[in-house]
Design an enzyme around this catalytic site. Structure first.
Site, PDB file in Angstrom:
ATOM      1  N   ARG A  76       4.330   2.613  -3.383  1.00 36.63           N
ATOM      2  CA  ARG A  76       3.932   3.777  -4.175  1.00 36.63           C
ATOM      3  C   ARG A  76       5.191   4.596  -4.459  1.00 36.63           C
ATOM      4  NH1 ARG A  76       0.227   3.099   0.014  1.00 36.63           N
ATOM      5  NH2 ARG A  76      -1.930   2.714  -0.665  1.00 36.63           N
TER       6      ARG A  76
ATOM      7  N   LYS B 115       0.262   5.948   2.957  1.00 30.59           N
ATOM      8  CA  LYS B 115      -1.076   6.490   2.738  1.00 30.59           C
ATOM      9  C   LYS B 115      -1.956   6.135   3.936  1.00 30.59           C
ATOM     10  CE  LYS B 115      -4.655   6.779  -0.822  1.00 30.59           C
ATOM     11  NZ  LYS B 115      -5.088   6.285  -2.156  1.00 30.59           N
TER      12      LYS B 115
ATOM     13  N   HIS C 116       3.167   4.108 -11.194  1.00 28.18           N
ATOM     14  CA  HIS C 116       2.149   3.428 -10.380  1.00 28.18           C
ATOM     15  C   HIS C 116       1.693   2.120 -11.022  1.00 28.18           C
ATOM     16  CE1 HIS C 116      -0.296   3.712  -6.800  1.00 28.18           C
ATOM     17  NE2 HIS C 116      -1.372   3.355  -7.485  1.00 28.18           N
TER      18      HIS C 116
ATOM     19  N   ARG D  39       3.309  -0.840  -9.476  1.00 25.37           N
ATOM     20  CA  ARG D  39       2.666  -1.308  -8.240  1.00 25.37           C
ATOM     21  C   ARG D  39       1.472  -2.204  -8.568  1.00 25.37           C
ATOM     22  NH1 ARG D  39       1.178  -0.075  -2.737  1.00 25.37           N
ATOM     23  NH2 ARG D  39      -1.063   0.308  -2.484  1.00 25.37           N
TER      24      ARG D  39
ATOM     25  N   HIS E 228      -3.356  -1.803   1.919  1.00 28.40           N
ATOM     26  CA  HIS E 228      -4.774  -1.485   1.764  1.00 28.40           C
ATOM     27  C   HIS E 228      -5.514  -1.722   3.076  1.00 28.40           C
ATOM     28  CE1 HIS E 228      -4.635  -2.296  -2.873  1.00 28.40           C
ATOM     29  NE2 HIS E 228      -4.223  -1.073  -2.544  1.00 28.40           N
TER      30      HIS E 228
ATOM     31  N   TYR F 203      -7.584  -6.383  -8.412  1.00 30.68           N
ATOM     32  CA  TYR F 203      -6.552  -7.037  -9.222  1.00 30.68           C
ATOM     33  C   TYR F 203      -6.924  -8.465  -9.617  1.00 30.68           C
ATOM     34  CZ  TYR F 203      -3.850  -3.094  -7.494  1.00 30.68           C
ATOM     35  OH  TYR F 203      -3.423  -1.836  -7.196  1.00 30.68           O
TER      36      TYR F 203
END
Length: 327
Positions: A143, A168, A274, A277, A300, A309
């Protein structure tokens, strides 16, 4: 309580909010966002003190944001988090479950993804630090703020890997360092080291350390390993401590540079940093890499987040052949 009394107590209330936020080591961005929402909430009700209000006013305000303000779901959730923090952490009032809040609907949109050709058209339109940051976003899946907050000690050139700390969800993870970027990154770090040495010679050279590490390790803030990989061109006063430090490059500068590069490359997609990414993840899946591996590289928590994706893997409507193309 009168409006004038509320006004006189508001600065003390906001100072209490700041103190609680800093005690919990929240970021400066979270602090600013929470304070802005609390001020907006108080002004919405004629500058009444939050002690005079409660769950009903919070529900009404959040519903108003969704219905009248038409804010995005993420914006409403941020406001909700700020107000819950105010009441639970600062005022010591545990609000009932806010079941009557009109939730802003979260649109189910697929991410913008560039093709490899579009990425190759975009990156050359950038230069210097902006090019290196954008290349890292596409080459490692970081990120934007993860890249800008990188410390020198977390870049392992010999193993070609990057340790992303406190990403995150307050999680650490490891991602790859593209071989293509090894030499440009080495050259960049030599310049950063010279800048740091100059700061030290001039009596500065300190950098922000998270979680009160500056008290535990008093000399660490001036050490080379703790410096930002992408430092700002200017020293600035830390808004929390008042110390003069060199912070990292501002994310707005990278966003503006990428936006201009998108225009210069003639791309019609609304690409941002972003987007690089998103493109990283999509291109790895297209190349046949396991989705669990991609999940770990992206950081994630749930593989279902990474599965968004996969929409590009079976081109042409889930791999179905159009009847117009049938012989």
């Amino acid at each position: 309580m009168t409006d004038s009394t509320a006004l006189s107590t508001s600065p003390r209330l906001l100072d209490q909010v700041r103190g609680k936020i800093r005690l919990k080591h929240y970021s400066i961005r979270t602090e600013q966002a929470y304070l802005d929402w609390i001020k907006r909430f108080i002004c919405h009700y004629g500058k009444r003190h939050p002690n005079e209000m409660g769950a009903r006013e919070v529900e009404e305000f959040l519903t108003w944001l969704a219905v009248e303000g038409r804010v995005a779901a993420s914006t409403q959730n941020q406001a909700k988090s700020a107000l819950l923090f105010l009441y639970r952490e600062v005022l010591g009032a545990d609000l009932p479950w806010l079941e009557n809040v009109e939730q802003a609907k979260t649109p189910k949109r697929l991410p913008v993804v560039l093709t490899q050709a579009e990425v190759q058209a975009l990156l050359p339109r950038l230069s210097g630090t902006h090019w290196l940051v954008a290349s890292l976003l596409y080459g490692s899946g970081m990120r934007l703020m993860e890249a800008l907050r990188l410390r020198v000690k977390d870049v392992e050139l010999s193993r070609k890997e990057i340790l992303i700390r406190d990403g995150k969800g307050a999680k650490d993870r490891v991602t790859m360092l593209p071989t293509t970027l090894l030499n440009p990154l080495k050259a960049h770090l030599l310049k950063v080291k010279a800048l740091h040495d100059q700061d030290i010679a001039e009596g500065f050279g300190e950098v922000y350390l998270p979680h009160a590490l500056d008290r535990k390790y008093p000399n660490a803030a001036r050490e080379w390993g703790w410096q930002y990989v992408f430092p700002s061109g200017n020293r600035a006063v830390d808004p929390r401590s008042g110390a003069v430090r060199r912070h990292h490059v501002q994310d707005q500068a990278v966003q503006r540079a990428v936006k201009q590069a998108v225009r210069d490359a003639g791309l019609v997609k609304p690409a941002t940093p972003h987007t690089l990414r998103h493109s990283f993840a999509t291109h790895l899946l297209q190349a046949g890499y396991d989705i669990r591996t991609v999940q770990e590289l992206l950081g994630h928590s749930d593989v279902t987040t990474t599965m968004i994706y996969t929409h590009v893997l079976n081109c042409g409507g889930r791999g179905v052949k159009s009847p117009l193309d049938m012989e």
